[in-house]
Design an enzyme around this catalytic site. Sequence first.
Site, short mmCIF file in Angstrom:
data_model
loop_
_atom_site.label_atom_id
_atom_site.label_comp_id
_atom_site.label_asym_id
_atom_site.label_seq_id
_atom_site.Cartn_x
_atom_site.Cartn_y
_atom_site.Cartn_z
CB CYS A 1 -0.91 -0.01 1.22
SG CYS A 1 -1.72 -1.61 1.52
CB ALA A 2 3.44 1.98 -2.51
CB ALA A 3 0.28 6.34 -2.54
N PRO A 4 1.99 7.63 -0.02
CG PRO A 4 2.61 9.52 1.20
CD PRO A 4 1.90 8.20 1.34
CG ASP B 1 -1.89 3.80 -3.77
OD1 ASP B 1 -1.42 3.78 -2.62
OD2 ASP B 1 -2.95 4.38 -4.06
NE ARG C 1 -3.18 7.06 -1.60
CZ ARG C 1 -2.79 7.22 -0.33
NH1 ARG C 1 -3.13 8.30 0.33
NH2 ARG C 1 -2.07 6.29 0.27
CG ASP D 1 -7.58 -4.22 -4.58
OD1 ASP D 1 -6.80 -4.34 -3.61
OD2 ASP D 1 -8.80 -4.47 -4.50
CG ASP E 1 1.86 1.93 6.63
OD1 ASP E 1 2.09 1.76 7.83
OD2 ASP E 1 1.36 2.98 6.17
CB CYS F 1 -0.12 6.23 11.37
SG CYS F 1 -1.40 6.44 10.11
#
Length: 474
Positions: free
Chosen positions: A231-234, A255, A260, A282, A302, A352
């Site tokens: 889930c790479a961006a940003p 992503d 993004r 996806d 992430d 986060c």
Amino acid sequence: MALYVKAAEVLEKAERKQGALKTLVYDSKFKNIKQLFALVCETQRFSSVLLDIIESTKLLKQTKLKLHLAQVLVYDLLMGQGLKCGGSFKTTMMKHRPRLQAELARMKVKRKVSRNEDLLPAEAQLPSGEQLPRYVRVNTLKTTVEDVVDYLKRDGYTYQGQASRLDDLTLKEKSFVKDLLLPELLVFSSKTDFHDHFLYKAGHIILQDKASCLPAYLLKPPSGSHVIDACAAPGNKTSHLAAIMKNKGKLFAFDLDAKRLATMSTLLLRAGVTCQQLAHQDFLKVNPDSPQYKDVEYVLLDPSCSGSGMVCLQDRSSADQTRLASLAAFQLRCLNHAVRFPRLKRLVYSTCSIHSQENEEVITAFLQQNSSFRLVPLLPQWPERGLAPLSQCLRASTSKTRTHGFFVALLEKHSEALSSTLQLADQIRSTPFYLSKKTVALEASDPEDPQTPNTEDAPSGKRKRPKRKKKKME
């Protein structure tokens, strides 16, 4: 005027759960991102106070302003640095300023407080004087720590060497230290701004919170390896992975959000990353058995989360339980999908978030379903651990680590992990957050569900178990 219109637009989208706050700000393409982000964050943090003032003074009825626009204007007028606009907006707000100021003063008298901060709920207040340091990661694809330190010293900054304790991260302006743990991280005063600095614009430094640097640092994929950033961006973690890999090997980054991904592509180009293979896709629909992923041994996951660890978000200690359960279901699905890559050795899971539902409970459910994986103990010197019994994991917070709130777990495939997992399960049953039947069943979401790692919510469902036929007694 454009600042307030854009801030109101971001707040409205965030309320509708159309994206994370930070993502919406960066996607806005506003020319002064820092100014917009600060206004949006503080307006959202003081949202309950602002709503009371607006309602008590009947501001919307008398001005015809829309709610979110009124919030950002009232915040800057009463609590910020003053309105940064002219024209009709300023004329309108100045006309109503005496009544707005009187209402704010009345609220303080009624609650027996003197500061605006004290009007907030306890969980939304920052500790007195708390300011997170400005963390700067040196991009080793383009330069070295030594060269950046020398450049900054010539630029008028005072280098104080490597920090040895947390208190060393409290710095005066124009002073900086090397982080006490991460060798490529420099720490500055919270007021330091690098957005217009040459080193930032040239991609020699990356502005990234210390806690956000942990996932790539702990995964540590060797040069030449094949890695997935699910889930790479940003893209900050992606560029960190590429630096650790020395731009050698393959770094697959997924992503679903095209905007993004475009922003991320620009960031990676500026950072000098060349080993990446970006995919507008996806992650949950990626085929682990595809030949192009046959050598993938490392995954950084992430996924979307509540964002409750971000300092700017209000009411960080509570959240809608239905939404948390939905996010946890989605996060568990991502984990279970990630471990399907046949040659996977190690996986880092991070959020986060400060909520155990998205952290320890997700990892617990995963371990119960995947006996061939075990937790790897992380950084014994790190001051904040995962909730018992998952002390192998790391937590981060403003008070104990001087970072945003964060959670990190490192999972390793191991043939002997079964026995330790069973022991862990026994320990978990005696802990306060032991999973309910609903949480254990998180993985039961609809496999055709369109939600992706870049959406804020993910639906959960229940899997029906087949009934066992009872044997007749003979």
